[in-house]
Design a protein around this motif. Structure first.
Motif, mmCIF file in Angstrom:
data_model
loop_
_atom_site.group_PDB
_atom_site.id
_atom_site.type_symbol
_atom_site.label_atom_id
_atom_site.label_comp_id
_atom_site.label_asym_id
_atom_site.label_seq_id
_atom_site.Cartn_x
_atom_site.Cartn_y
_atom_site.Cartn_z
ATOM 1 N N GLU A 196 -50.808 153.502 77.319
ATOM 2 C CA GLU A 196 -49.938 153.037 78.389
ATOM 3 C C GLU A 196 -50.762 152.257 79.399
ATOM 4 O O GLU A 196 -51.904 152.592 79.682
ATOM 5 C CB GLU A 196 -49.295 154.222 79.135
ATOM 6 C CG GLU A 196 -48.363 155.029 78.280
ATOM 7 C CD GLU A 196 -47.537 156.012 79.096
ATOM 8 O OE1 GLU A 196 -47.044 155.648 80.189
ATOM 9 O OE2 GLU A 196 -47.389 157.144 78.629
ATOM 10 N N ASP A 244 -53.520 156.603 79.269
ATOM 11 C CA ASP A 244 -52.869 155.862 80.348
ATOM 12 C C ASP A 244 -53.990 155.282 81.203
ATOM 13 O O ASP A 244 -54.734 156.020 81.847
ATOM 14 C CB ASP A 244 -51.977 156.788 81.177
ATOM 15 C CG ASP A 244 -51.138 156.009 82.179
ATOM 16 O OD1 ASP A 244 -51.613 154.950 82.676
ATOM 17 O OD2 ASP A 244 -50.011 156.436 82.472
ATOM 18 N N SER A 262 -47.102 161.506 80.643
ATOM 19 C CA SER A 262 -48.191 160.593 80.977
ATOM 20 C C SER A 262 -49.419 161.383 81.374
ATOM 21 O O SER A 262 -49.336 162.255 82.239
ATOM 22 C CB SER A 262 -47.811 159.697 82.157
ATOM 23 O OG SER A 262 -46.932 158.702 81.763
ATOM 24 N N THR A 277 -43.738 156.164 78.292
ATOM 25 C CA THR A 277 -43.961 157.547 77.858
ATOM 26 C C THR A 277 -42.829 158.014 76.944
ATOM 27 O O THR A 277 -43.064 158.730 75.966
ATOM 28 C CB THR A 277 -44.079 158.473 79.085
ATOM 29 O OG1 THR A 277 -45.169 158.020 79.894
ATOM 30 C CG2 THR A 277 -44.349 159.906 78.670
HETATM 31 MG MG MG Z 1 -45.727 156.798 81.609
#
Ligand code: MG
Ligand code: ADP
Length: 141
Positions: free
Chosen positions: A109, A81, A62, A44
Motif C-alpha cells: 500500500e 504500507d 493496514s 486494504t
Molecule cells: Mg490501508
C-alpha cells in the motif's frame, strides 16, 4: 498475470474484496502487487480479499506502527504500507528485505516512497468515485 490491463468497477467493499481475490489467483511466490489510491480508496479492502483467497485467516488491516507484516497463508504473504517511509530512514539498507522474500507474495500500500526499493509485477490503482463507487485499474507488467 497474463491478461491485458483492465479497468473494473466496484460498487461495494465485498466486490473490491472479490477483485482482490481474483488478482490473487494469478499470483505466485515472488510476485509483488503495488496498490495505489488515496486514503479510504479501498487498498486494504482489496488486499484483505486477496489474502483470504491465499488462505490467510488472521485479521488484515493496514500495518500502522511497522512498515509491514507477514501472514501465513498457503504461501507466505507480506503486506506493506509505505506511507510512513518518508519519515523513516529510507536509506537503511535492506529495510524491506524481511518482507519481500522470494517465497512470498507481497502487497504494497502507498508504494510511492519505496518506488526505488520495490520491483512490481502488478500495479493496482483505485479511484474513489463517490459513495461506494470505485474504479479499479489492474496493470500487469
Ligand atoms: Mg490501508
Ligand atoms: P485504504 O487502505 O485505501 O485507506 P480501506 O480499504 O482501509 O482504504 O478503507 C476503505 C473504506 O471504504 C472502508 O471503510 C470500506 O468499507 C469503504 N468502501 C465503501 N465502498 C467501497 C468499495 N467499493 N471498495 C472498497 N471499499 C469501500
Amino acid at each position: 498475470m497474463s491478461e491485458a490491463d483492465r479497468r473494473l468497477r466496484s460498487e461495494s467493499p465485498e466486490r473490491t474484496e472479490a477483485i482482490g481475490a481474483e488478482i490473487a489467483r494469478t499470483l505466485g511466490p515472488g510476485d509483488v502487487v503495488l496498490v495505489e489510491g488515496d486514503l479510504g480508496a479501498g487498498k486494504t479492502t482489496l488486499i484483505r480479499g486477496a489474502c483470504r483467497a491465499l488462505g490467510v485467516s488472521e485479521p488484515v488491516t493496514s500495518p500502522t506502527f511497522t512498515v509491514g507484516v507477514r501472514y501465513a497463508g498457503r504461501v507466505p504473504v507480506a503486506h506493506l504500507d509505505l506511507y510512513r517511509l518518508e519519515d523513516l530512514d529510507a536509506e537503511v539498507p535492506g529495510l524491506l528485505d524481511d518482507y519481500l522474500t522470494p517465497d512470498a507474495i507481497a502487497f504494497v500500500e502507498w508504494p510511492a516512497p519505496g518506488a526505488d526499493l520495490v520491483a512490481a509485477t502488478v500495479r493496482v490503482e483505485i479511484e474513489h468515485g463517490g459513495g461506494d463507487r470505485r474504479s479499479i485499474s489492474v496493470i500487469c507488467r
